[in-house]
Design a protein around this motif. Sequence first.
Motif, PDB file in Angstrom:
ATOM      1  N   VAL A 244      35.829  38.180  34.524  1.00  0.00           N
ATOM      2  CA  VAL A 244      36.897  39.149  34.335  1.00  0.00           C
ATOM      3  C   VAL A 244      37.985  38.909  35.375  1.00  0.00           C
ATOM      4  CG1 VAL A 244      37.522  41.590  34.381  1.00  0.00           C
ATOM      5  CG2 VAL A 244      35.369  40.892  33.358  1.00  0.00           C
ATOM      6  N   ARG A 287      42.605  49.202  29.957  1.00  0.00           N
ATOM      7  CA  ARG A 287      43.415  48.434  29.009  1.00  0.00           C
ATOM      8  C   ARG A 287      43.045  46.956  29.085  1.00  0.00           C
ATOM      9  NH1 ARG A 287      49.167  46.974  28.287  1.00  0.00           N
ATOM     10  NH2 ARG A 287      49.514  47.254  30.521  1.00  0.00           N
ATOM     11  N   VAL A 288      42.887  46.351  27.912  1.00  0.00           N
ATOM     12  CA  VAL A 288      42.539  44.932  27.800  1.00  0.00           C
ATOM     13  C   VAL A 288      43.811  44.141  27.540  1.00  0.00           C
ATOM     14  CG1 VAL A 288      41.194  43.212  26.527  1.00  0.00           C
ATOM     15  CG2 VAL A 288      40.250  45.503  26.896  1.00  0.00           C
ATOM     16  N   VAL A 293      36.582  41.688  23.079  1.00  0.00           N
ATOM     17  CA  VAL A 293      35.602  42.660  23.584  1.00  0.00           C
ATOM     18  C   VAL A 293      34.509  42.909  22.548  1.00  0.00           C
ATOM     19  CG1 VAL A 293      35.273  45.027  24.416  1.00  0.00           C
ATOM     20  CG2 VAL A 293      37.378  43.784  24.978  1.00  0.00           C
ATOM     21  N   ASN A 308      41.440  45.821  19.893  1.00  0.00           N
ATOM     22  CA  ASN A 308      41.120  45.126  21.146  1.00  0.00           C
ATOM     23  C   ASN A 308      42.064  45.496  22.299  1.00  0.00           C
ATOM     24  OD1 ASN A 308      38.921  43.229  21.664  1.00  0.00           O
ATOM     25  ND2 ASN A 308      40.496  41.920  22.522  1.00  0.00           N
ATOM     26  N   MET A 311      38.927  49.201  26.361  1.00  0.00           N
ATOM     27  CA  MET A 311      37.466  49.148  26.318  1.00  0.00           C
ATOM     28  C   MET A 311      36.900  50.157  27.308  1.00  0.00           C
ATOM     29  SD  MET A 311      36.614  45.640  28.500  1.00  0.00           S
ATOM     30  CE  MET A 311      34.846  45.758  28.192  1.00  0.00           C
ATOM     31  N   ALA A 318      32.185  41.410  27.111  1.00  0.00           N
ATOM     32  CA  ALA A 318      33.080  40.394  26.559  1.00  0.00           C
ATOM     33  C   ALA A 318      32.364  39.570  25.498  1.00  0.00           C
ATOM     34  CB  ALA A 318      33.589  39.480  27.670  1.00  0.00           C
ATOM     35  N   LEU A 323      37.750  37.860  30.206  1.00  0.00           N
ATOM     36  CA  LEU A 323      38.592  39.004  29.885  1.00  0.00           C
ATOM     37  C   LEU A 323      39.660  39.164  30.955  1.00  0.00           C
ATOM     38  CD1 LEU A 323      36.079  41.848  28.859  1.00  0.00           C
ATOM     39  CD2 LEU A 323      37.529  40.515  27.317  1.00  0.00           C
ATOM     40  N   LEU A 325      41.877  42.284  32.417  1.00  0.00           N
ATOM     41  CA  LEU A 325      41.960  43.740  32.377  1.00  0.00           C
ATOM     42  C   LEU A 325      43.122  44.229  33.234  1.00  0.00           C
ATOM     43  CD1 LEU A 325      38.196  44.742  32.731  1.00  0.00           C
ATOM     44  CD2 LEU A 325      39.493  44.308  30.636  1.00  0.00           C
TER      45      LEU A 325
END
Length: 327
Positions: A244, A287-288, A293, A308, A311, A318, A323, A325
């Motif tokens: 991440v 927030r992605v 996800v 998407n 999350m 993931a 990911l 973020l």
Amino acid sequence: MSTEKTLSALVHSVRYEAEGIVSIELRPDQAQTRFPGYEPGAHIDLHLGNGLVRSYSLCQPATPADARHDCYRVAVLNDRGSRGGSRWVHEQLRVGQRLTISAPRNNFALDDAAPHTVLVAGGIGITPLLCMLQHLVARHASVELVYCARSRREAAFIEAIEDLSREQGVTVAWHIDQEAGCPPDLAGLLAGKGADTHYYCCGPTPMLSAFEGACEQLGYPHAHIERFAAVELPPDAQDGAFEVYLEQSGQTVQVPAGKSLLDALLDAGVACDHSCKEGVCGSCEVRVLDGEVEHFDGILSSVEKASNQVMMVCVSRAKSPRLVLDL
């Protein structure tokens, strides 16, 4: 522990509402203090004496979010499958105790612009829907209620609902399993109520699945649900490791197999709001910005999951190796 602001509350009263259900009235524990207002469908977190944090819907008439409130009222079922939260409330909570609670949050917002609203309650799921019903009746909006319960002894707030039906003309359809001899036929109960109508359901997981199936079968696009129990995760839910990247801080966090994203973030010193750790309260929503996800929460709709965009980091993971973020 959540980094969100908490409130200090006093247990003012505990009232029997139905078999296995009590309502709890909470008031500010300081004189001249009032709680924040909230919209219908909102819930608060209770920080319980056994270390657990559990979310419960507010069930008295709502006030505008910018108003203030003298008290909050929630209802709690002594769940046979309790992991310790509801059991502690029923067995340990007493009038006069002080509790830490969260400010209200709303993952089950009511659309006031709907031409007609149908509220579908299953057992203790009546809690947020009663608040919605009172709000819509006060606005003279078009609304009806479908209330399902295993028996009348286990149906809370019957008197308040019958008063609304008698005094305000609210249409209420009752389905009592014990009397009907079968579970509710939701497709039959909802048939003919229109594709422009907004439908809201809160209840046990099998009922929510039946509700979603019925709305899909009937071609109703405006179906909204709220879960009060965690979604059961598949056995391999935490099998994959992933990376991440945190856009705001520039930090990279490795999430190993068998560890939740939330725990990995906290261990890396990342301040991240959280509460229930079960994917039902919404406090850990992030927030992605990039990546795919795998959603395991009980809050986001199928459309929201497919988009998407956000999350719940306490339970979701993931699908992609990485990911990005907004943290």
